[in-house]
Design an enzyme around this catalytic site. Structure first.
Site, PDB file in Angstrom:
ATOM      1  N   ARG A  73      -1.858 -14.773   3.783  1.00  0.00           N
ATOM      2  CA  ARG A  73      -2.568 -14.079   4.873  1.00  0.00           C
ATOM      3  C   ARG A  73      -1.832 -14.275   6.201  1.00  0.00           C
ATOM      4  NH1 ARG A  73      -6.940 -10.618   3.924  1.00  0.00           N
ATOM      5  NH2 ARG A  73      -7.861 -11.291   5.878  1.00  0.00           N
TER       6      ARG A  73
ATOM      7  N   PHE B 125     -15.351   3.739   7.534  1.00  0.00           N
ATOM      8  CA  PHE B 125     -13.967   4.082   7.168  1.00  0.00           C
ATOM      9  C   PHE B 125     -13.707   4.009   5.661  1.00  0.00           C
ATOM     10  CE2 PHE B 125     -14.024  -0.458   8.384  1.00  0.00           C
ATOM     11  CZ  PHE B 125     -13.537  -1.048   7.225  1.00  0.00           C
TER      12      PHE B 125
ATOM     13  N   THR C 123      -5.400  -7.811  10.539  1.00  0.00           N
ATOM     14  CA  THR C 123      -5.715  -6.494   9.956  1.00  0.00           C
ATOM     15  C   THR C 123      -5.189  -5.353  10.828  1.00  0.00           C
ATOM     16  OG1 THR C 123      -7.701  -7.473   8.991  1.00  0.00           O
ATOM     17  CG2 THR C 123      -7.615  -5.068   9.079  1.00  0.00           C
TER      18      THR C 123
ATOM     19  N   TYR D 132     -12.316  -2.571  -3.195  1.00  0.00           N
ATOM     20  CA  TYR D 132     -12.847  -2.656  -1.822  1.00  0.00           C
ATOM     21  C   TYR D 132     -14.373  -2.559  -1.792  1.00  0.00           C
ATOM     22  CZ  TYR D 132      -8.223  -2.379   0.395  1.00  0.00           C
ATOM     23  OH  TYR D 132      -6.951  -2.655   0.839  1.00  0.00           O
TER      24      TYR D 132
ATOM     25  N   GLU E  60      -9.113 -10.223  -8.098  1.00  0.00           N
ATOM     26  CA  GLU E  60      -8.277  -9.040  -7.893  1.00  0.00           C
ATOM     27  C   GLU E  60      -7.114  -8.983  -8.897  1.00  0.00           C
ATOM     28  OE1 GLU E  60      -7.363  -9.316  -3.710  1.00  0.00           O
ATOM     29  OE2 GLU E  60      -9.445  -8.905  -3.144  1.00  0.00           O
TER      30      GLU E  60
ATOM     31  N   LYS F 219       0.840  -1.198   0.000  1.00  0.00           N
ATOM     32  CA  LYS F 219       0.000   0.000   0.000  1.00  0.00           C
ATOM     33  C   LYS F 219       0.883   1.258   0.000  1.00  0.00           C
ATOM     34  CE  LYS F 219      -3.851  -2.343   2.337  1.00  0.00           C
ATOM     35  NZ  LYS F 219      -4.656  -2.427   3.589  1.00  0.00           N
TER      36      LYS F 219
ATOM     37  N   ARG G 199       2.731  -7.213   9.034  1.00  0.00           N
ATOM     38  CA  ARG G 199       2.085  -6.139   9.799  1.00  0.00           C
ATOM     39  C   ARG G 199       2.566  -6.131  11.248  1.00  0.00           C
ATOM     40  NH1 ARG G 199      -3.962  -7.327   7.355  1.00  0.00           N
ATOM     41  NH2 ARG G 199      -3.847  -5.979   5.507  1.00  0.00           N
TER      42      ARG G 199
ATOM     43  N   HIS H 224      -1.750  -5.470   1.368  1.00  0.00           N
ATOM     44  CA  HIS H 224      -3.031  -6.153   1.132  1.00  0.00           C
ATOM     45  C   HIS H 224      -2.763  -7.576   0.655  1.00  0.00           C
ATOM     46  CE1 HIS H 224      -6.960  -7.190  -0.545  1.00  0.00           C
ATOM     47  NE2 HIS H 224      -6.280  -7.660  -1.590  1.00  0.00           N
TER      48      HIS H 224
ATOM     49  N   ASN I 276      -1.700  -0.210   7.344  1.00  0.00           N
ATOM     50  CA  ASN I 276      -1.194  -1.567   7.613  1.00  0.00           C
ATOM     51  C   ASN I 276      -0.366  -2.156   6.458  1.00  0.00           C
ATOM     52  OD1 ASN I 276      -3.272  -2.232   5.913  1.00  0.00           O
ATOM     53  ND2 ASN I 276      -4.496  -3.337   7.431  1.00  0.00           N
TER      54      ASN I 276
HETATM   55  P1  DAT Z   1      -7.557  -7.096   5.464  1.00  0.00           P
HETATM   56  O1  DAT Z   1      -6.768  -6.012   4.782  1.00  0.00           O
HETATM   57  O2  DAT Z   1      -6.800  -7.673   6.630  1.00  0.00           O
HETATM   58  O3  DAT Z   1      -8.080  -8.148   4.516  1.00  0.00           O
HETATM   59  P2  DAT Z   1     -10.274  -6.052   5.537  1.00  0.00           P
HETATM   60  O4  DAT Z   1     -10.477  -6.688   4.208  1.00  0.00           O
HETATM   61  O5  DAT Z   1     -11.271  -6.343   6.614  1.00  0.00           O
HETATM   62  O6  DAT Z   1      -8.824  -6.402   6.143  1.00  0.00           O
HETATM   63  O7  DAT Z   1     -10.216  -4.482   5.368  1.00  0.00           O
HETATM   64  C1  DAT Z   1      -9.539  -3.914   4.269  1.00  0.00           C
HETATM   65  C2  DAT Z   1      -8.758  -2.702   4.759  1.00  0.00           C
HETATM   66  O8  DAT Z   1      -9.664  -1.737   5.254  1.00  0.00           O
HETATM   67  C3  DAT Z   1      -7.814  -3.004   5.915  1.00  0.00           C
HETATM   68  O9  DAT Z   1      -6.575  -3.518   5.490  1.00  0.00           O
HETATM   69  C4  DAT Z   1      -7.675  -1.650   6.528  1.00  0.00           C
HETATM   70  C5  DAT Z   1      -9.069  -1.052   6.355  1.00  0.00           C
HETATM   71  N1  DAT Z   1      -9.880  -1.292   7.548  1.00  0.00           N
HETATM   72  C6  DAT Z   1     -10.489  -2.438   7.924  1.00  0.00           C
HETATM   73  N2  DAT Z   1     -11.137  -2.301   9.092  1.00  0.00           N
HETATM   74  C7  DAT Z   1     -10.937  -1.018   9.458  1.00  0.00           C
HETATM   75  C8  DAT Z   1     -11.327  -0.226  10.571  1.00  0.00           C
HETATM   76  N3  DAT Z   1     -12.093  -0.737  11.543  1.00  0.00           N
HETATM   77  N4  DAT Z   1     -10.907   1.054  10.631  1.00  0.00           N
HETATM   78  C9  DAT Z   1     -10.156   1.584   9.652  1.00  0.00           C
HETATM   79  N5  DAT Z   1      -9.753   0.912   8.565  1.00  0.00           N
HETATM   80  C10 DAT Z   1     -10.135  -0.364   8.479  1.00  0.00           C
HETATM   81 MG    MG Z   2      -9.503  -7.998   2.980  1.00  0.00          MG
END
Ligand code: DAT
Ligand code: MG
Length: 231
Positions: A167, A139, A173, A131, A208, A91, A184, A197, A194
């Site tokens: 993963r 968020f 996350t 996303y 993707e 990222k 991470r 991805h 973080n």
């Molecule tokens: P991951 O990236 O671990 O697959 P995710 O798909 O649930 O997690 O979310 C995608 C991204 O969105 C994550 O890397 C960071 C952001 N994100 C997720 N939950 C969040 C939150 N509660 N507050 C802020 N950003 C968040």
């Molecule tokens: Mg995800």
């Protein structure tokens, strides 16, 4: 072509990224390229033949267990050998903090195969499509602003079990909950920054990769280390 045969057809809506690949070889002629995968049974004595996996030879031919239903071994072996692909992305914070090499090397050292790599400025609509499952989250706008705030490094990685294993390498996350040793866990402190991805399922891996890579940007190749990674 082996992997295409394992995957079957393309997923609906997107052409299979495996079908979009051309073969990349730095060797002068494809005919001179050693295909260790196809011929290692015969050519490398250090690597014993796995032909026994496809046949049933009872160790005790007269034992009562012979009457038990037999497992269909070829099917079992095929599922263990399922090659998946995952989309990994450094990222904008990972790029800005100079972590690109560190992050790529975690996947490289693990032994997965890199099939696509580029530095890329992500447009807004692509970030939103990527996303889309999080569109209703509070968020979401901040997440999109963050992803388009600077260049990202897009990667496609391939291997048996690569989606789940990636993963694990990435970690939770929330970086404060990610285990030490994960990307991470070692390199980040906040969910909104973080650094990396990783696709969360084989289906999303394909989706993707098809979303982030264009025709001709992926390479199908055989690493020379392949027979040293898998027996
Ligand atoms: P991951 O990236 O671990 O697959 P995710 O798909 O649930 O997690 O979310 C995608 C991204 O969105 C994550 O890397 C960071 C952001 N994100 C997720 N939950 C969040 C939150 N509660 N507050 C802020 N950003 C968040
Ligand atoms: Mg995800």
């Amino acid at each position: 072509m082996e992997t295409v045969a394992v995957f079957g057809g393309a997923s609906p809506g997107f052409p299979s990224s495996l079908q979009r690949r051309r073969s990349c070889s730095s060797l002068p002629s494809a005919h001179h390229k050693p295909n260790l995968r196809a011929h290692h049974h015969h050519q490398l004595s250090a690597f014993p033949s796995s032909l026994h996996l496809f046949s049933y030879f009872p160790a005790r031919p007269h034992a009562r267990t012979l009457s038990k239903p037999r497992i269909f071994l070829p099917h079992l072996v095929a599922s263990l050998e399922q090659v998946d692909e995952t989309y990994i992305m450094v990222k904008p914070d990972g790029v800005q903090r100079g972590l690109v090499g560190e992050i790529i090397s975690r996947f490289e050292k693990k032994g997965f195969k890199l099939t696509g790599l580029k530095l890329f400025q992500c447009p807004q609509d692509l970030a939103e499509e990527h996303y889309k499952d999080l569109k209703g989250k509070s968020f979401f706008p901040k997440l999109i602003d963050y992803i388009v705030s600077g260049p990202v490094v897009c990667m496609a990685w391939e291997g048996v079990g690569v989606v789940a294993a990636a993963r694990k390498l990435i970690g939770a996350t929330n970086p404060l909950q990610a285990e030490p040793g994960t990307i991470r866990g070692d390199l980040a402190v906040q969910t909104g920054r973080n650094v990396v991805h990783g696709s969360d399922s084989p289906e999303n891996g394909k989706r993707e990769i098809a979303l982030w890579f264009k025709e001709g940007e992926l390479c199908q190749w055989t690493p020379v280390q392949a027979p040293w990674l898998r027996e």
